[in-house]
Design a protein around this motif. Structure first.
Motif, mmCIF file in Angstrom:
data_model
loop_
_atom_site.group_PDB
_atom_site.id
_atom_site.type_symbol
_atom_site.label_atom_id
_atom_site.label_comp_id
_atom_site.label_asym_id
_atom_site.label_seq_id
_atom_site.Cartn_x
_atom_site.Cartn_y
_atom_site.Cartn_z
ATOM 1 N N ALA A 5 0.857 -1.186 0.000
ATOM 2 C CA ALA A 5 0.000 0.000 0.000
ATOM 3 C C ALA A 5 0.889 1.229 0.000
ATOM 4 O O ALA A 5 1.911 1.271 0.667
ATOM 5 N N HIS A 6 0.490 2.203 -0.772
ATOM 6 C CA HIS A 6 1.252 3.449 -0.893
ATOM 7 C C HIS A 6 0.290 4.616 -0.800
ATOM 8 O O HIS A 6 -0.827 4.547 -1.265
ATOM 9 N N SER A 7 0.779 5.695 -0.225
ATOM 10 C CA SER A 7 0.030 6.933 -0.220
ATOM 11 C C SER A 7 1.006 8.049 -0.553
ATOM 12 O O SER A 7 2.097 8.104 -0.003
ATOM 13 N N PRO A 9 1.140 12.375 -2.293
ATOM 14 C CA PRO A 9 0.331 13.516 -2.703
ATOM 15 C C PRO A 9 -0.026 13.438 -4.186
ATOM 16 O O PRO A 9 0.606 12.730 -4.945
ATOM 17 N N GLY A 10 -1.024 14.181 -4.568
ATOM 18 C CA GLY A 10 -1.419 14.239 -5.967
ATOM 19 C C GLY A 10 -2.788 13.635 -6.181
ATOM 20 O O GLY A 10 -3.437 13.147 -5.262
ATOM 21 N N SER A 11 -3.200 13.664 -7.423
ATOM 22 C CA SER A 11 -4.507 13.125 -7.784
ATOM 23 C C SER A 11 -4.513 11.607 -7.607
ATOM 24 O O SER A 11 -3.459 10.970 -7.601
ATOM 25 N N PRO A 12 -5.692 11.009 -7.481
ATOM 26 C CA PRO A 12 -5.747 9.554 -7.362
ATOM 27 C C PRO A 12 -5.066 8.826 -8.517
ATOM 28 O O PRO A 12 -4.343 7.848 -8.306
ATOM 29 N N SER A 13 -5.257 9.301 -9.741
ATOM 30 C CA SER A 13 -4.621 8.626 -10.879
ATOM 31 C C SER A 13 -3.099 8.744 -10.810
ATOM 32 O O SER A 13 -2.375 7.791 -11.133
ATOM 33 N N LEU A 14 -2.597 9.876 -10.380
ATOM 34 C CA LEU A 14 -1.156 10.049 -10.228
ATOM 35 C C LEU A 14 -0.613 9.135 -9.133
ATOM 36 O O LEU A 14 0.471 8.571 -9.269
ATOM 37 N N ASP A 75 -9.244 7.267 1.069
ATOM 38 C CA ASP A 75 -8.294 7.871 2.007
ATOM 39 C C ASP A 75 -6.960 8.194 1.352
ATOM 40 O O ASP A 75 -6.040 8.680 1.983
ATOM 41 N N GLY A 76 -6.841 7.908 0.042
ATOM 42 C CA GLY A 76 -5.628 8.241 -0.706
ATOM 43 C C GLY A 76 -4.653 7.095 -0.857
ATOM 44 O O GLY A 76 -3.652 7.239 -1.552
ATOM 45 N N THR A 77 -4.912 5.958 -0.242
ATOM 46 C CA THR A 77 -3.988 4.834 -0.391
ATOM 47 C C THR A 77 -4.252 4.073 -1.672
ATOM 48 O O THR A 77 -5.385 3.998 -2.149
ATOM 49 N N VAL A 78 -3.192 3.513 -2.216
ATOM 50 C CA VAL A 78 -3.249 2.672 -3.387
ATOM 51 C C VAL A 78 -2.574 1.362 -3.020
ATOM 52 O O VAL A 78 -1.433 1.365 -2.567
ATOM 53 N N SER A 79 -3.283 0.250 -3.205
ATOM 54 C CA SER A 79 -2.733 -1.061 -2.901
ATOM 55 C C SER A 79 -2.524 -1.828 -4.205
ATOM 56 O O SER A 79 -3.345 -1.751 -5.109
#
Length: 81
Positions: A5-7, A9-14, A75-79
């Motif tokens: 999982a990563h969080s 700054p920036g837009s969700p796609s970025l 919440d801004g996280t990307v897994s």
């Protein structure tokens, strides 16, 4: 592939692009194919955009990109799995 999982700054796609590039150890501009070839980055960003001022959205979005099962959360996280 193990889940991570990563969080950032920036837009969700970025954040998706940065997470995948980080997992692969490359610069985001080196990812081929680019995200927009398989998924509409604007749709990702709009999915989590506030509907009114000072509001936020809840939820998650799942899709495949470059062999990863990508989950973006409000919440801004990307897994990646």
């Amino acid at each position: 592939m193990s889940g991570s999982a990563h969080s950032s700054p920036g837009s969700p796609s970025l954040r998706v692009v940065k997470a995948v590039a980080n997992a692969e150890g490359v610069d985001p501009v080196e990812l081929e194919p680019p995200l927009y070839d398989g998924v509409d980055p604007t749709a990702i960003d709009e999915r989590f955009a506030p509907t009114t001022p000072n509001a936020s959205r809840n939820g998650r979005l799942r899709f495949r990109y470059r062999g990863y099962d990508v989950t973006g959360r409000s919440d801004g996280t990307v897994s990646l799995e």
